[in-house]
Design a protein around this motif. Structure first.
Motif, PDB file in Angstrom:
ATOM      1  N   LEU A  81       0.911  -1.298   0.022  1.00 18.38           N
ATOM      2  CA  LEU A  81       0.075  -0.118  -0.029  1.00 18.38           C
ATOM      3  C   LEU A  81       0.762   1.000  -0.100  1.00 18.38           C
ATOM      4  CD1 LEU A  81      -2.675   1.266  -0.033  1.00 18.38           C
ATOM      5  CD2 LEU A  81      -2.965   0.835   2.422  1.00 18.38           C
ATOM      6  N   GLY A  82       2.012   1.273   0.789  1.00 21.14           N
ATOM      7  CA  GLY A  82       2.844   2.332   0.617  1.00 21.14           C
ATOM      8  C   GLY A  82       3.517   2.573  -0.588  1.00 21.14           C
ATOM      9  N   MET A  83       3.913   1.562  -1.306  1.00 23.67           N
ATOM     10  CA  MET A  83       4.436   1.713  -2.889  1.00 23.67           C
ATOM     11  C   MET A  83       3.356   2.035  -3.733  1.00 23.67           C
ATOM     12  SD  MET A  83       6.043  -1.146  -5.121  1.00 23.67           S
ATOM     13  CE  MET A  83       4.687  -2.106  -5.548  1.00 23.67           C
ATOM     14  N   THR A  84       1.990   1.872  -3.483  1.00 19.81           N
ATOM     15  CA  THR A  84       1.017   2.070  -4.104  1.00 19.81           C
ATOM     16  C   THR A  84       0.731   3.718  -4.127  1.00 19.81           C
ATOM     17  OG1 THR A  84      -0.254  -0.089  -4.159  1.00 19.81           O
ATOM     18  CG2 THR A  84      -1.628   1.834  -4.683  1.00 19.81           C
ATOM     19  N   ARG A  85       0.614   4.214  -2.949  1.00 21.50           N
ATOM     20  CA  ARG A  85       0.452   5.507  -2.785  1.00 21.50           C
ATOM     21  C   ARG A  85       1.834   6.349  -3.175  1.00 21.50           C
ATOM     22  NH1 ARG A  85      -2.051   4.415   3.208  1.00 21.50           N
ATOM     23  NH2 ARG A  85      -4.287   4.444   2.654  1.00 21.50           N
ATOM     24  N   ALA A  86       3.004   6.161  -2.829  1.00 18.24           N
ATOM     25  CA  ALA A  86       3.948   6.811  -3.418  1.00 18.24           C
ATOM     26  C   ALA A  86       4.316   6.938  -4.918  1.00 18.24           C
ATOM     27  CB  ALA A  86       5.365   5.911  -2.874  1.00 18.24           C
ATOM     28  N   LEU A  87       4.051   5.685  -5.812  1.00 15.27           N
ATOM     29  CA  LEU A  87       4.020   5.738  -7.014  1.00 15.27           C
ATOM     30  C   LEU A  87       2.913   6.503  -7.747  1.00 15.27           C
ATOM     31  CD1 LEU A  87       5.455   4.861  -9.700  1.00 15.27           C
ATOM     32  CD2 LEU A  87       4.239   2.557  -9.590  1.00 15.27           C
ATOM     33  N   ALA A  88       1.747   6.474  -6.895  1.00 13.68           N
ATOM     34  CA  ALA A  88       0.533   6.857  -7.696  1.00 13.68           C
ATOM     35  C   ALA A  88       0.590   8.735  -7.555  1.00 13.68           C
ATOM     36  CB  ALA A  88      -0.719   6.886  -6.590  1.00 13.68           C
ATOM     37  N   LEU A  89       1.736   9.089  -6.701  1.00 10.81           N
ATOM     38  CA  LEU A  89       1.798  10.561  -6.925  1.00 10.81           C
ATOM     39  C   LEU A  89       2.944  10.803  -7.754  1.00 10.81           C
ATOM     40  CD1 LEU A  89       2.046  11.228  -2.903  1.00 10.81           C
ATOM     41  CD2 LEU A  89       0.119  11.843  -4.532  1.00 10.81           C
ATOM     42  N   GLU A  90       3.912   9.985  -8.015  1.00  4.77           N
ATOM     43  CA  GLU A  90       4.785  10.093  -9.194  1.00  4.77           C
ATOM     44  C   GLU A  90       4.336  10.297 -10.339  1.00  4.77           C
ATOM     45  OE1 GLU A  90       8.412   7.802  -9.240  1.00  4.77           O
ATOM     46  OE2 GLU A  90       8.500   7.632  -7.232  1.00  4.77           O
ATOM     47  N   VAL A  91       3.454   9.255 -10.925  1.00  6.55           N
ATOM     48  CA  VAL A  91       2.577   9.468 -12.119  1.00  6.55           C
ATOM     49  C   VAL A  91       1.449   9.960 -12.195  1.00  6.55           C
ATOM     50  CG1 VAL A  91       4.069   7.128 -12.506  1.00  6.55           C
ATOM     51  CG2 VAL A  91       1.541   7.038 -11.501  1.00  6.55           C
ATOM     52  N   ALA A  92       1.087  10.605 -11.372  1.00  5.99           N
ATOM     53  CA  ALA A  92      -0.460  11.398 -11.388  1.00  5.99           C
ATOM     54  C   ALA A  92      -0.676  12.209 -12.348  1.00  5.99           C
ATOM     55  CB  ALA A  92      -0.527  12.147 -10.091  1.00  5.99           C
ATOM     56  N   SER A  93       0.375  12.997 -12.949  1.00  6.38           N
ATOM     57  CA  SER A  93       0.010  13.829 -14.187  1.00  6.38           C
ATOM     58  C   SER A  93       0.440  13.255 -15.456  1.00  6.38           C
ATOM     59  CB  SER A  93       0.647  15.281 -13.925  1.00  6.38           C
ATOM     60  OG  SER A  93       2.152  14.902 -14.140  1.00  6.38           O
ATOM     61  N   LYS A  94       0.736  12.100 -15.530  1.00  2.00           N
ATOM     62  CA  LYS A  94       1.206  11.188 -16.573  1.00  2.00           C
ATOM     63  C   LYS A  94       0.341  10.161 -17.435  1.00  2.00           C
ATOM     64  CE  LYS A  94       5.806  12.157 -14.930  1.00  2.00           C
ATOM     65  NZ  LYS A  94       7.262  11.817 -14.583  1.00  2.00           N
ATOM     66  N   GLY A  95      -0.997  10.373 -16.941  1.00  2.00           N
ATOM     67  CA  GLY A  95      -1.928   9.367 -17.537  1.00  2.00           C
ATOM     68  C   GLY A  95      -2.059   7.900 -16.948  1.00  2.00           C
ATOM     69  N   VAL A  96      -1.400   7.657 -15.926  1.00  2.00           N
ATOM     70  CA  VAL A  96      -1.130   6.311 -15.268  1.00  2.00           C
ATOM     71  C   VAL A  96      -1.748   6.317 -13.914  1.00  2.00           C
ATOM     72  CG1 VAL A  96       0.417   4.508 -14.758  1.00  2.00           C
ATOM     73  CG2 VAL A  96       1.102   5.889 -16.668  1.00  2.00           C
ATOM     74  N   THR A  97      -2.445   5.305 -13.546  1.00  2.00           N
ATOM     75  CA  THR A  97      -3.165   5.486 -12.467  1.00  2.00           C
ATOM     76  C   THR A  97      -2.565   4.242 -11.740  1.00  2.00           C
ATOM     77  OG1 THR A  97      -5.095   4.260 -12.828  1.00  2.00           O
ATOM     78  CG2 THR A  97      -5.145   6.766 -12.873  1.00  2.00           C
ATOM     79  N   VAL A  98      -2.577   4.352 -10.226  1.00  3.84           N
ATOM     80  CA  VAL A  98      -1.934   3.153  -9.532  1.00  3.84           C
ATOM     81  C   VAL A  98      -2.735   3.161  -8.155  1.00  3.84           C
ATOM     82  CG1 VAL A  98       0.069   2.140  -8.160  1.00  3.84           C
ATOM     83  CG2 VAL A  98       0.512   3.819 -10.295  1.00  3.84           C
ATOM     84  N   ASN A  99      -3.381   2.025  -8.029  1.00  4.31           N
ATOM     85  CA  ASN A  99      -4.557   2.000  -7.030  1.00  4.31           C
ATOM     86  C   ASN A  99      -4.336   0.234  -6.364  1.00  4.31           C
ATOM     87  OD1 ASN A  99      -6.278   4.202  -6.908  1.00  4.31           O
ATOM     88  ND2 ASN A  99      -6.305   3.668  -9.281  1.00  4.31           N
ATOM     89  N   ALA A 100      -4.840   0.107  -5.148  1.00  8.11           N
ATOM     90  CA  ALA A 100      -4.734  -1.108  -4.447  1.00  8.11           C
ATOM     91  C   ALA A 100      -6.440  -1.538  -4.443  1.00  8.11           C
ATOM     92  CB  ALA A 100      -4.163  -1.001  -3.295  1.00  8.11           C
ATOM     93  N   VAL A 101      -6.513  -2.598  -4.448  1.00  6.21           N
ATOM     94  CA  VAL A 101      -7.980  -3.350  -3.921  1.00  6.21           C
ATOM     95  C   VAL A 101      -7.388  -4.122  -2.501  1.00  6.21           C
ATOM     96  CG1 VAL A 101      -9.694  -5.072  -4.528  1.00  6.21           C
ATOM     97  CG2 VAL A 101      -8.929  -3.123  -6.356  1.00  6.21           C
ATOM     98  N   CYS A 102      -8.127  -3.904  -1.467  1.00  5.17           N
ATOM     99  CA  CYS A 102      -7.739  -4.857  -0.212  1.00  5.17           C
ATOM    100  C   CYS A 102      -9.110  -5.687   0.047  1.00  5.17           C
ATOM    101  CB  CYS A 102      -7.651  -3.612   0.786  1.00  5.17           C
ATOM    102  SG  CYS A 102      -6.384  -2.641   0.254  1.00  5.17           S
ATOM    103  N   PRO A 103      -9.139  -6.882  -0.420  1.00  3.51           N
ATOM    104  CA  PRO A 103      -9.991  -7.785   0.159  1.00  3.51           C
ATOM    105  C   PRO A 103     -10.017  -8.185   1.300  1.00  3.51           C
ATOM    106  CG  PRO A 103      -9.042  -8.606  -1.990  1.00  3.51           C
ATOM    107  CD  PRO A 103      -8.112  -7.430  -1.372  1.00  3.51           C
ATOM    108  N   GLY A 104     -10.973  -8.697   2.067  1.00  2.59           N
ATOM    109  CA  GLY A 104     -11.145  -9.323   3.279  1.00  2.59           C
ATOM    110  C   GLY A 104     -11.218 -10.897   3.115  1.00  2.59           C
TER     111      GLY A 104
END
Length: 265
Positions: free
Chosen positions: A170-193
């Motif tokens: 999740l930490g990697m997801t959030r950090a990378l999401a900020l790096e690529v936010a303006s470049k057409g790429v999205t990074v998300n996490a799905v967290c199943p129970g």
């Protein structure tokens, strides 16, 4: 004026998705759902027999192939992505689903167990993401979805290594999401129970073996954490993942979506 049609926003036709751990469980459900939405799909895993069974299940749903890959081995990852790209072109959608859970009290968690949880659950996602990100940035479009766990959002006793690894995802997801936010790429996490998969079946068997409870009692105890008092189904996770891959989900970035019946809010 935006001339993109509603159909354009809900189809993945022309996109190539790679799903790690795609031979069974949540990964197989994700592969099936992405195929239904028009994507070409490559599934990967370590067991060729499992992948061949998955191919038979997915037959007729769309353009699908498989590659052998051990996400803990960088050379294996590099080779697998090279083969997948040769067959179906650039990877537009990456689903980091490969994972493993081992339970033990903290003081009985060996260094090898700790490293294995990190290698499969965290380093594997890192290796695979590095393979696809350059091309995504070059064309200005991409979707990366990390299948984490509610263990990325809270703590669970007796799975410290797994929880630590999923928190890392999740930490990697959030950090990378900020790096690529303006470049057409999205990074998300799905967290199943707790989801109706082999991993949960193994957890039930472990509880039965260690506590003497019946299979039904063990399943009831695991499901009790979900306010809906049931296990999540793989298809429910798959549809959440597929939604994040849609062009219309472009504003979803850096999110951790719990698919857990309200267990984590």
């Amino acid at each position: 004026m935006n001339t993109q049609t509603r159909e354009d926003k809900t189809t993945l036709a022309g996109k190539h998705a790679l799903v790690t751990g795609g031979g069974k469980g949540i990964g197989l459900a994700i592969a099936s759902t992405l195929l239904e939405q028009g994507a070409a799909v490559t599934i990967s895993g370590r067991n060729e027999h499992t992948l061949q069974d998955a191919m038979r299940y997915l037959h007729g749903k769309g353009s699908v192939s498989y590659v052998l890959m051990d996400v803990t081995d960088l050379h294996s990852v590099q080779q697998a992505f090279e083969h997948a790209i040769v067959r179906k072109g650039r990877v537009d959608i990456l689903i980091n689903n490969a994972g493993q859970a081992v339970s033990a009290p903290f003081l009985k968690t060996s260094a090898d167990m700790w490293q294995q949880m990190m290698a499969v659950n965290l380093s594997g996602a890192f290796h695979c993401t590095q393979q696809v990100l350059p091309a995504m940035l070059e064309v200005g479009w991409g979707r990366i979805v990390n299948v984490a766990s509610t263990a990325a959002l809270t703590g669970y006793a007796y799975v410290a290594a797994y929880c630590a690894a999923k928190h890392g995802v999740l930490g990697m997801t959030r950090a990378l999401a900020l790096e690529v936010a303006s470049k057409g790429v999205t990074v998300n996490a799905v967290c199943p129970g707790y989801t109706e998969t082999d991993m949960v079946a193994d957890a039930v068997a472990n509880i039965v073996a260690k506590t003497g409870r019946t299979d039904e009692q063990a399943r009831t105890d695991l499901a009790a954490g979900n306010p809906q008092k049931r296990f999540v189904q793989p298809d429910e996770v798959a549809h959440s993942v597929a939604w994040l891959c849609q062009p219309a989900a472009a504003a979803m970035n850096g999110q951790a979506i719990a698919v857990a019946g309200g267990e984590v809010m």
